[in-house]
Motif scaffolding. Structure first.
Motif, PDB file in Angstrom:
ATOM      1  N   PHE A   4       0.404  -5.955 -26.307  1.00  0.00           N
ATOM      2  CA  PHE A   4       0.118  -7.241 -26.938  1.00  0.00           C
ATOM      3  C   PHE A   4       0.616  -7.211 -28.379  1.00  0.00           C
ATOM      4  O   PHE A   4       0.474  -6.205 -29.071  1.00  0.00           O
ATOM      5  CB  PHE A   4      -1.391  -7.520 -26.992  1.00  0.00           C
ATOM      6  CG  PHE A   4      -2.083  -7.588 -25.664  1.00  0.00           C
ATOM      7  CD1 PHE A   4      -2.141  -8.773 -24.953  1.00  0.00           C
ATOM      8  CD2 PHE A   4      -2.700  -6.456 -25.140  1.00  0.00           C
ATOM      9  CE1 PHE A   4      -2.807  -8.835 -23.735  1.00  0.00           C
ATOM     10  CE2 PHE A   4      -3.367  -6.513 -23.932  1.00  0.00           C
ATOM     11  CZ  PHE A   4      -3.419  -7.698 -23.223  1.00  0.00           C
ATOM     12  N   ILE A  23      -3.251 -13.625 -29.511  1.00  0.00           N
ATOM     13  CA  ILE A  23      -2.074 -13.048 -28.863  1.00  0.00           C
ATOM     14  C   ILE A  23      -0.855 -13.945 -29.073  1.00  0.00           C
ATOM     15  O   ILE A  23      -0.893 -15.143 -28.781  1.00  0.00           O
ATOM     16  CB  ILE A  23      -2.335 -12.845 -27.359  1.00  0.00           C
ATOM     17  CG1 ILE A  23      -3.532 -11.911 -27.156  1.00  0.00           C
ATOM     18  CG2 ILE A  23      -1.097 -12.297 -26.668  1.00  0.00           C
ATOM     19  CD1 ILE A  23      -4.042 -11.864 -25.735  1.00  0.00           C
ATOM     20  N   VAL A  28       3.366 -11.143 -25.161  1.00  0.00           N
ATOM     21  CA  VAL A  28       2.807 -10.265 -24.148  1.00  0.00           C
ATOM     22  C   VAL A  28       3.919  -9.901 -23.172  1.00  0.00           C
ATOM     23  O   VAL A  28       4.826 -10.697 -22.921  1.00  0.00           O
ATOM     24  CB  VAL A  28       1.623 -10.961 -23.428  1.00  0.00           C
ATOM     25  CG1 VAL A  28       2.094 -12.154 -22.617  1.00  0.00           C
ATOM     26  CG2 VAL A  28       0.855  -9.998 -22.565  1.00  0.00           C
ATOM     27  N   THR A  40       2.068  -6.632 -18.572  1.00  0.00           N
ATOM     28  CA  THR A  40       0.694  -6.919 -18.982  1.00  0.00           C
ATOM     29  C   THR A  40       0.126  -8.074 -18.169  1.00  0.00           C
ATOM     30  O   THR A  40      -1.025  -8.027 -17.723  1.00  0.00           O
ATOM     31  CB  THR A  40       0.640  -7.265 -20.481  1.00  0.00           C
ATOM     32  OG1 THR A  40       1.179  -6.177 -21.228  1.00  0.00           O
ATOM     33  CG2 THR A  40      -0.781  -7.528 -20.934  1.00  0.00           C
ATOM     34  N   CYS A  41       0.926  -9.105 -17.977  1.00  0.00           N
ATOM     35  CA  CYS A  41       0.498 -10.245 -17.159  1.00  0.00           C
ATOM     36  C   CYS A  41       0.169  -9.789 -15.742  1.00  0.00           C
ATOM     37  O   CYS A  41      -0.815 -10.227 -15.144  1.00  0.00           O
ATOM     38  CB  CYS A  41       1.582 -11.314 -17.127  1.00  0.00           C
ATOM     39  SG  CYS A  41       1.933 -12.065 -18.733  1.00  0.00           S
ATOM     40  N   ASP A  69      -0.784  -1.228 -27.547  1.00  0.00           N
ATOM     41  CA  ASP A  69      -0.091  -0.873 -26.302  1.00  0.00           C
ATOM     42  C   ASP A  69      -0.643   0.423 -25.725  1.00  0.00           C
ATOM     43  O   ASP A  69      -1.247   1.230 -26.429  1.00  0.00           O
ATOM     44  CB  ASP A  69       1.424  -0.783 -26.509  1.00  0.00           C
ATOM     45  CG  ASP A  69       1.836   0.288 -27.489  1.00  0.00           C
ATOM     46  OD1 ASP A  69       2.978   0.694 -27.484  1.00  0.00           O
ATOM     47  OD2 ASP A  69       0.980   0.710 -28.304  1.00  0.00           O
TER      48      ASP A  69
END
Length: 308
Positions: free
Chosen positions: A75, A83, A86, A90-91, A169
């Motif tokens: 992020f 945020i 991204v 991550t998603c 991270d």
């Protein structure tokens, strides 16, 4: 986050599906309930952690089949923790679209305990122009699965003059084929220092050393015999056992035993209600004081701090 029986069962189902896909970095949030579902959650978390940890013990014999992909959680945020950017991975980890994450506070995706830790720690770090720290945080997906990991957090000044930024991270080992389907066809040469190889491990020797590995894992509460006695028991010699194990697993037998004991205590602290004294006894430590000292040396905090 709802915590009714139907939702608890759905979370377990989702967890099992992720494990079936080879994703062993999720866990389930324990509850205060004392029923069969709560017991299943504890056992599933422990089994999942055992499988995940076993990936690092495949050794060089299966070097081409160990997990090779790293999924990154990352992020980029403004000083308020909102945020801004991204990564796709991550998603995927959070089971959310970028538009569902970007523009939201990072704390929206954390457990309540991690929200408090974040708020407390970031006040101090944002006072500095540049700062770096490592902090254990737990993130939560839409399905209620937890992602707990030591995260690297950096505070820095943006190059475009827009002020401070926060970068968070961490990495998760995933995918790949963790277990080989057969023993290697070639023999494995074991060397000591820069000398010529004195020991050649056959597939049978490698299998024997893996048996020693499994014996240690399954008997953490027991002390190992002397290496010469263990070698005799396994039908080999001390030299081959000693240096063969180190070649396969990257550490000595007794250091491996200590590492596994501490890893097991960490799992029990996080996922069981056993007392610290009981945990120390179950994992082979002679006293609670010895356990606490070794744990602090390994993880940088005491067992009671981890249970918190």
């Amino acid at each position: 986050m709802p915590n009714n029986d139907d939702f608890r069962v759905k979370r377990i189902q989702r967890m099992l599906l992720e494990m079936a896909r080879g994703n062993f970095f999720y866990s389930l949030e324990p509850t205060n309930k004392n029923d069969n579902v709560a017991s299943l959650v504890v056992m599933l978390n422990m089994v999942n952690e055992e499988i995940r940890a076993s990936f690092i013990h495949q050794g060089f014999a299966n070097a081409h089949n160990t997990p090779q992909c790293i999924i990154q959680l990352s992020f980029l945020m403004d000083p308020d923790g909102t945020i801004e950017l991204v990564t796709n991975s991550t998603c995927s980890l959070l089971s959310a679209l970028p538009k569902e994450i970007i523009g939201k506070p990072i704390t929206d995706f954390m457990t309540e305990g991690s929200q408090k830790v974040w708020a407390k720690k970031m006040v101090k770090h944002l006072k500095r122009e540049r700062s770096e720290t490592v902090q254990f945080l737990e993130f939560i997906t839409k399905e209620g699965l937890l992602l707990g990991k030591d995260c690297h957090i950096s505070v820095f000044q943006s190059f475009d003059g827009s002020g401070q930024k926060i970068l968070l991270d961490t990495v998760f080992f995933s995918k790949g084929e963790p277990f080989g389907t057969e023993l290697p066809k070639k023999t494995l040469k074991v060397t000591k220092g820069i000398k010529e190889a004195k020991v050649t491990l056959t597939p049978e020797d490698i299998e024997m050393i893996r048996d020693v590995h499994d014996m240690i894992i399954n008997n953490l509460d027991k002390d190992l015999p002397l290496l010469k006695d263990l070698a005799l028991q396994m039908g080999t010699n001390e030299y081959k056992l000693k240096y063969g194990f180190k070649q396969l697993y990257g550490t000595t037998i007794f250091r491996f035993l200590t590492h596994e004991r501490l890893r097991k205590t960490k799992t029990l602290i996080q996922h069981s209600n056993l007392s610290l004294k009981e945990i120390a006894h179950l994992t082979g430590f002679k006293s609670a004081a010895h356990f606490s000292r070794a744990f602090r040396d390994k993880y940088g905090k005491s067992p009671s701090d981890l249970r918190g």
